[in-house]
Design a protein around this motif. Structure first.
Motif, PDB file in Angstrom:
ATOM      1  N   MET A   1       0.830  -1.199   0.000  1.00 13.70           N
ATOM      2  CA  MET A   1       0.000   0.000   0.000  1.00 13.70           C
ATOM      3  C   MET A   1       0.862   1.246   0.000  1.00 13.70           C
ATOM      4  O   MET A   1       1.967   1.248   0.527  1.00 13.70           O
ATOM      5  CB  MET A   1      -0.906   0.016   1.232  1.00 13.70           C
ATOM      6  N   LYS A   2       0.317   2.307  -0.583  1.00 20.54           N
ATOM      7  CA  LYS A   2       0.974   3.607  -0.507  1.00 20.54           C
ATOM      8  C   LYS A   2       0.902   4.065   0.944  1.00 20.54           C
ATOM      9  O   LYS A   2      -0.068   3.780   1.650  1.00 20.54           O
ATOM     10  CB  LYS A   2       0.270   4.622  -1.405  1.00 20.54           C
ATOM     11  N   THR A   3       1.940   4.748   1.376  1.00 16.88           N
ATOM     12  CA  THR A   3       1.972   5.222   2.754  1.00 16.88           C
ATOM     13  C   THR A   3       2.313   6.703   2.803  1.00 16.88           C
ATOM     14  O   THR A   3       2.837   7.271   1.845  1.00 16.88           O
ATOM     15  CB  THR A   3       3.036   4.455   3.583  1.00 16.88           C
ATOM     16  N   SER A   4       1.999   7.308   3.929  1.00 16.28           N
ATOM     17  CA  SER A   4       2.456   8.662   4.225  1.00 16.28           C
ATOM     18  C   SER A   4       2.986   8.636   5.652  1.00 16.28           C
ATOM     19  O   SER A   4       2.557   7.829   6.469  1.00 16.28           O
ATOM     20  CB  SER A   4       1.327   9.683   4.062  1.00 16.28           C
TER      21      SER A   4
ATOM     22  N   SER B   1       1.977   5.363   7.673  1.00 16.34           N
ATOM     23  CA  SER B   1       0.558   5.019   7.711  1.00 16.34           C
ATOM     24  C   SER B   1       0.081   4.592   6.325  1.00 16.34           C
ATOM     25  O   SER B   1       0.181   5.369   5.368  1.00 16.34           O
ATOM     26  CB  SER B   1      -0.249   6.235   8.177  1.00 16.34           C
TER      27      SER B   1
ATOM     28  N   THR C   1      -2.365   3.945   3.214  1.00 18.83           N
ATOM     29  CA  THR C   1      -3.604   4.518   2.693  1.00 18.83           C
ATOM     30  C   THR C   1      -4.413   3.348   2.148  1.00 18.83           C
ATOM     31  O   THR C   1      -4.077   2.780   1.103  1.00 18.83           O
ATOM     32  CB  THR C   1      -3.315   5.556   1.590  1.00 18.83           C
TER      33      THR C   1
ATOM     34  N   GLN D   1      -5.135   2.106  -1.678  1.00 20.70           N
ATOM     35  CA  GLN D   1      -4.226   2.746  -2.629  1.00 20.70           C
ATOM     36  C   GLN D   1      -2.932   1.929  -2.642  1.00 20.70           C
ATOM     37  O   GLN D   1      -2.301   1.762  -1.598  1.00 20.70           O
ATOM     38  CB  GLN D   1      -3.939   4.184  -2.225  1.00 20.70           C
TER      39      GLN D   1
END
Length: 174
Positions: A37-40, A53, A55, A58
């Motif tokens: 997953m994409k993270t931020s 975290s 997303t 995504q």
């Protein structure tokens, strides 16, 4: 459902199908994509440092690599960038039954996407060419013994784990 009496051992054998037709010349290995997953990065008051975290729903690039012994039609059939590639892997997983003997459980993997890279390999007398095709997937589904364990459909907003819709809460609010 896989029983607690089974000890998973190996993939005994498998075949790959493109649009329902068995592929010929495929080497003994298909590299499956990691689902990432994409993270931020989250940081701030009350957080002891940084947290990556995810997303939900995504995903980063889903790549699969198919290896071929030689340049045979199955390898070149995947090269047309104007067509979507639809592949199904069907495998027999060998498990040891603790109550005695062996059993076989099905594995089905369905992938859809488009060609991203083609490497024709090398030519050497008496050796395989080791050609390789990389596909960028927009659809990926894994089923174990008839039960779906994961489904990602990037173009239709689908993300399921063990049959549960991971995006239901988001869809209800948007």
């Amino acid at each position: 459902m896989i029983s607690n009496n089974y000890i998973p051992e190996k993939v005994n054998d498998y075949n790959v199908y493109q649009d329902g037709n068995k592929m010929i010349g495929l080497a003994a290995e298909v590299e499956l994509p990691s689902i990432k997953m994409k993270t931020s990065t989250i940081e701030g008051v009350g957080v002891g440092g940084e947290i990556d975290s995810p997303t939900i729903g995504q995903f980063e690039s889903l790549e699969t690599k198919l290896k071929f012994n030689t340049l045979y039609s199955s390898a070149t059939d995947l090269m047309n960038p104007l067509n979507t590639v639809n592949l199904t892997l069907r495998a027999a997983q060998q498990v040891y039954d603790k109550t005695g003997g062996y059993a076989f459980k099905g594995l089905r993997i369905v992938m859809g996407g488009r060609v991203k890279e083609f490497n024709p390999g090398t030519v050497k007398k008496g050796d395989a060419m080791d050609a390789e095709t990389t596909l960028e997937l927009t659809y990926y589904m894994i089923e174990v013994d008839g039960e779906q364990v994961v489904e990602v459909d990037k173009l239709n907003g689908v993300y399921k784990v063990n049959g549960s819709d991971m995006l239901a809460g988001i869809a209800a609010l948007t």
